[in-house]
Design a protein around this motif. Structure first.
Motif, PDB file in Angstrom:
ATOM      1  N   PRO A 160     -91.822  41.651 -11.039  1.00 40.27           N
ATOM      2  CA  PRO A 160     -93.156  41.100 -11.314  1.00 40.27           C
ATOM      3  C   PRO A 160     -93.119  39.940 -12.300  1.00 40.27           C
ATOM      4  N   ALA A 161     -91.924  39.599 -12.810  1.00 35.81           N
ATOM      5  CA  ALA A 161     -91.838  38.451 -13.719  1.00 35.81           C
ATOM      6  C   ALA A 161     -92.123  37.154 -12.967  1.00 35.81           C
ATOM      7  N   ASN A 162     -91.951  37.194 -11.665  1.00 38.04           N
ATOM      8  CA  ASN A 162     -92.285  36.028 -10.841  1.00 38.04           C
ATOM      9  C   ASN A 162     -93.256  36.452  -9.737  1.00 38.04           C
ATOM     10  N   PRO A 163     -94.559  36.424 -10.055  1.00 37.56           N
ATOM     11  CA  PRO A 163     -95.546  36.966  -9.110  1.00 37.56           C
ATOM     12  C   PRO A 163     -95.544  36.267  -7.755  1.00 37.56           C
ATOM     13  N   ARG A 164     -95.321  34.951  -7.727  1.00 40.07           N
ATOM     14  CA  ARG A 164     -95.365  34.247  -6.437  1.00 40.07           C
ATOM     15  C   ARG A 164     -94.198  34.653  -5.536  1.00 40.07           C
ATOM     16  N   LYS A 165     -93.036  34.841  -6.137  1.00 39.04           N
ATOM     17  CA  LYS A 165     -91.888  35.304  -5.352  1.00 39.04           C
ATOM     18  C   LYS A 165     -92.129  36.726  -4.860  1.00 39.04           C
ATOM     19  N   LEU A 166     -92.731  37.520  -5.741  1.00 41.43           N
ATOM     20  CA  LEU A 166     -93.029  38.904  -5.356  1.00 41.43           C
ATOM     21  C   LEU A 166     -93.991  38.910  -4.171  1.00 41.43           C
ATOM     22  N   GLU A 167     -95.017  38.081  -4.267  1.00 41.68           N
ATOM     23  CA  GLU A 167     -95.994  38.014  -3.176  1.00 41.68           C
ATOM     24  C   GLU A 167     -95.332  37.629  -1.856  1.00 41.68           C
ATOM     25  N   LYS A 168     -94.484  36.626  -1.927  1.00 37.87           N
ATOM     26  CA  LYS A 168     -93.825  36.147  -0.708  1.00 37.87           C
ATOM     27  C   LYS A 168     -92.950  37.255  -0.111  1.00 37.87           C
ATOM     28  N   ALA A 169     -92.236  37.963  -0.979  1.00 40.72           N
ATOM     29  CA  ALA A 169     -91.347  39.027  -0.495  1.00 40.72           C
ATOM     30  C   ALA A 169     -92.145  40.184   0.107  1.00 40.72           C
ATOM     31  N   VAL A 170     -93.266  40.541  -0.527  1.00 39.41           N
ATOM     32  CA  VAL A 170     -94.095  41.632   0.010  1.00 39.41           C
ATOM     33  C   VAL A 170     -94.619  41.239   1.390  1.00 39.41           C
TER      34      VAL A 170
END
Lengths: 287, 390
Positions: free
Chosen positions: A208-218
């Motif tokens: 969650p330190a990088n929310p945009r990457k997390l969003e893309k991966a989800v």
């Protein structure tokens, strides 16, 4: 989901709870929101009972904000800290037992496929590291071997946090925790690589330190599981309570681990999954 | 079978009918089949969407045959799971997704899966599971024994015990009809004595192939179906699991009582479809045998021989173990001087059940008992009968 289900019957507006009215009027169903929209709509999670600074609570919040179709998503959880939070999530979710989440999800996905053959019903498993890598590992792996069209998301806080901080298979070697009083004697399980070799079409380790990457991966994990094959997402979600750091240091802890190379963010995509993603992402390159 | 051959099989056309028609009016034909084949024939007419299997003796053959039904197009989904706990979890997931499901296990498999059964009841899932009973290890045994039923008594599930292949066939179909009632909607186990019934052939009457049980309506469930197509989607703001207060304890206690109440409400449907929780022969006899499963068949033999010796013996066949036929048995027990309870297990769970509901229970004889794979010759039941009149 039939949107009419959510309408409040005339005359009942004044007795419905505020958060429900809010959900009906400003909820994310059918809106295609992402993490950038947080704060502008009624989120799927209504408060939460987890500790201040909990990496898992933040990860779940971001994950829920990243679901491609929350109105047609069913979450299968497992016992642990996250099972205390899911009853407060406005998506139908199942808690069955400790460790059987991928078996339950297998049956659920197949049933929904039969009942809604022309509609995406995303079955997303969200469970802790103990549930995924220890007690439920056989059912996690077998669901991958069978190619079940489900997404498995592990909330990795590197311990059994809800039972008071015991060693899990995902704890680092040498970690001193309950049930490992002299330090953990074996390495952190390399589940992303195991997932890659076990039939997952898309695998990512993120935080969650990088929310945009997390969003893309989800989004990728859920989209690929619709058409191509099983997917695995591992979210690093440190636990201030059991690892005894200040509750405003969670993100900092993640960054330190990334920096010293003890938690490596990575992504594995099969050629079939990549081809599919190129199609659905409209040629957009990796963020 | 090559894939092309499998694909060439077309789905048979069967008319959907309601349970009463299926059980009482549909045409039947006589066939000479095993208990395992009776499972297959029941499933053929049960309109099940998903069956999930896992091998264990003596259950395996029945689920192979259910797999054949899948290949024939009578089932939409079928696969082998990874172990019994996973299978029972997967059928739970499928049931929560709103389809009719079936599975089977037995003996050590039952205990391997045990954690799942109370969650079926608590989740109000109308799953039907066949249990082909067998001894529990250790030492390793694959022999007949009904001890696993003792473990299952308090899981909240309905329990029906088959005497023979005819019962296997009828009870599986009727179990669906009972469990899927809106005011019941809890799982049912149909118990089949391993080997004695599963592996032996008998003449049974089966329903002709032109009809099947009507489809399950997922929205008959008293709890939300997990499909994001029904309210309430928003669940609770203060989940009970987190709260150490009276409201939380009360909610959990009330739910447990509700599961028991659902089993109580099943009685009227068991009476309707099974013709009662028990079957009685010669209820006025001073000596009564009360038992279930194949012990009933062995008792019938012993009763005939006793009659030849001039001893009058009655019989109560207990078909429903959960709910237990408390009132029915009390009525008959009043008149009896002796109640003999033959069992295929060491612990004598049926004798305990009967003793627990009648006041003058010193007349209950918890014998004969055979276990570890032994057969129950009618002579040893006859010996208990003779002991009563000596």
């Amino acid at each position: 989901m039939n949107k009419n289900l959510f309408k409040i019957s005339p005359g009942f507006e004044d007795i419905m709870p505020e958060e429900y009215k809010d959900l009906v009027e400003r909820g994310p169903y059918g809106k295609n929101y992402g993490v950038a929209d947080l704060g502008s709509y009624k989120e799927l999670i209504e408060e939460h009972p987890l500790c201040a600074g909990c990496g898992l609570a933040l990860s779940v919040r971001l994950t829920l904000a990243s679901l491609p179709s929350p109105e047609d998503t069913i979450i299968v959880g497992s016992t642990g800290c996250s099972s205390l939070l899911f009853p407060q999530v406005a998506i139908q979710n199942i808690h069955s037992l400790f460790g059987n989440q991928n078996a339950v999800a297998t049956g659920l996905k197949r049933a929904l496929k039969l009942r809604f053959p022309n509609q995406n019903k995303d079955v997303v498993v969200i469970a802790g590291d103990g549930a995924t890598a220890d007690i439920g590992l056989d059912m996690v792996l077998q669901s991958w071997f069978r190619g079940e069209l489900i997404s498995t998301i592990m909330l990795d806080n590197e311990a059994y946090a809800n039972t008071g901080g015991q060693e899990s298979g995902m704890s680092m070697r040498g970690s001193v925790l309950y049930m490992a009083p002299k330090g953990k004697k074996f390495s952190k399980i390399q589940l992303p690589e195991i997932a890659r070799e076990s039939g997952c079409a898309y695998v990512a380790a993120i935080s969650p330190a990088n929310p945009r990457k997390l969003e893309k991966a989800v989004k990728r994990a859920i989209l690929v599981a619709r058409e191509v094959g099983p997917t695995y997402l591992q979210i690093f979600a440190p636990c201030p309570t059991n690892y005894k750091f200040k509750n405003n240091e969670t993100i900092q802890k993640i960054k330190e681990r990334e920096k010293d190379g003890t938690y490596v963010m990575r992504e594995y995509i099969t050629p079939e999954a990549q081809e599919y993603l190129d199609k659905v992402e409209g040629g957009k390159k990796n963020a | 079978m090559p894939e092309a051959a499998v694909n060439a099989i077309t789905k048979p056309v069967m008319r959907e009918v309601d349970p009463s028609y299926l059980f009482n009016e549909a045409k039947r034909e006589k066939v000479f089949i095993t208990g395992s084949e009776a499972v297959k024939e029941a499933l053929r007419r049960a309109n099940v969407s998903i069956a999930i299997s896992y091998p264990i003796t003596p259950q395996s053959e029945s689920m192979h045959l259910v797999g054949d039904l899948y290949a024939e197009g009578c089932l939409e989904e079928y696969f082998r799971g990874e172990n019994e706990f996973a299978v029972m979890s997967a059928v739970a997931g499928a049931s929560m997704g709103g389809v009719r499901v079936f599975t089977a296990t037995g003996g050590p498999g039952t205990l391997r899966a045990f954690e799942a059964f109370p969650t079926w009841s608590g989740g109000r899932l109308p799953i039907v599971c066949a249990f082909m009973t067998r001894g529990i290890n250790s030492p390793l045994t694959i022999q007949p024994d009904t001890i696993e039923m003792s473990f299952m008594l308090d899981t909240g599930m309905l329990m029906f015990h088959a005497e023979n292949s005819q019962d296997v066939y009828d009870m599986i179909l009727k179990a669906f009809a009972v469990t899927e009632q809106v005011d019941v909607h809890i799982p049912a186990g149909v118990y089949i004595d391993g080997f004695f019934v599963t592996h032996t052939r008998g003449n049974i009457n089966i329903i002709t192939e032109d009809v099947k049980l009507n489809a399950y309506d997922p929205y008959s469930a008293p709890v939300p179906v997990m499909d994001m197509e029904n309210v309430p989607v928003r669940q609770m703001r203060d989940p009970f699991v987190m709260k150490s207060n009276f409201i939380s304890y009360d909610a959990h206690a009330a739910w447990q009582l509700e599961i028991s109440a659902a089993a109580e409400r099943a009685r009227k449907y068991i009476k309707k479809y099974f013709g009662g929780l028990i079957e009685v022969e010669n209820p006025d006899a001073e000596i009564m045998i009360m038992t279930s499963g194949t012990a009933v068949s062995q008792s019938r033999d012993a009763i005939v021989r006793a009659k030849e010796e001039g001893i009058n013996v009655g019989l109560v066949k207990i078909k429903s173990i959960r709910p237990f036929p408390t009132e029915e048995i009390r009525q008959i027990a009043k008149k009896a001087k002796w109640i003999i309870v033959p069992e295929f297990n060491k612990v004598g769970w049926m004798a305990k059940e009967i003793k627990s509901i009648i006041t003058d229970n010193d007349k209950v004889i918890g014998a004969p008992r055979v276990f570890g794979g032994m057969t129950m010759p009618p002579e040893i039941i006859l010996a208990e009968i003779r002991r009563c009149v000596e």
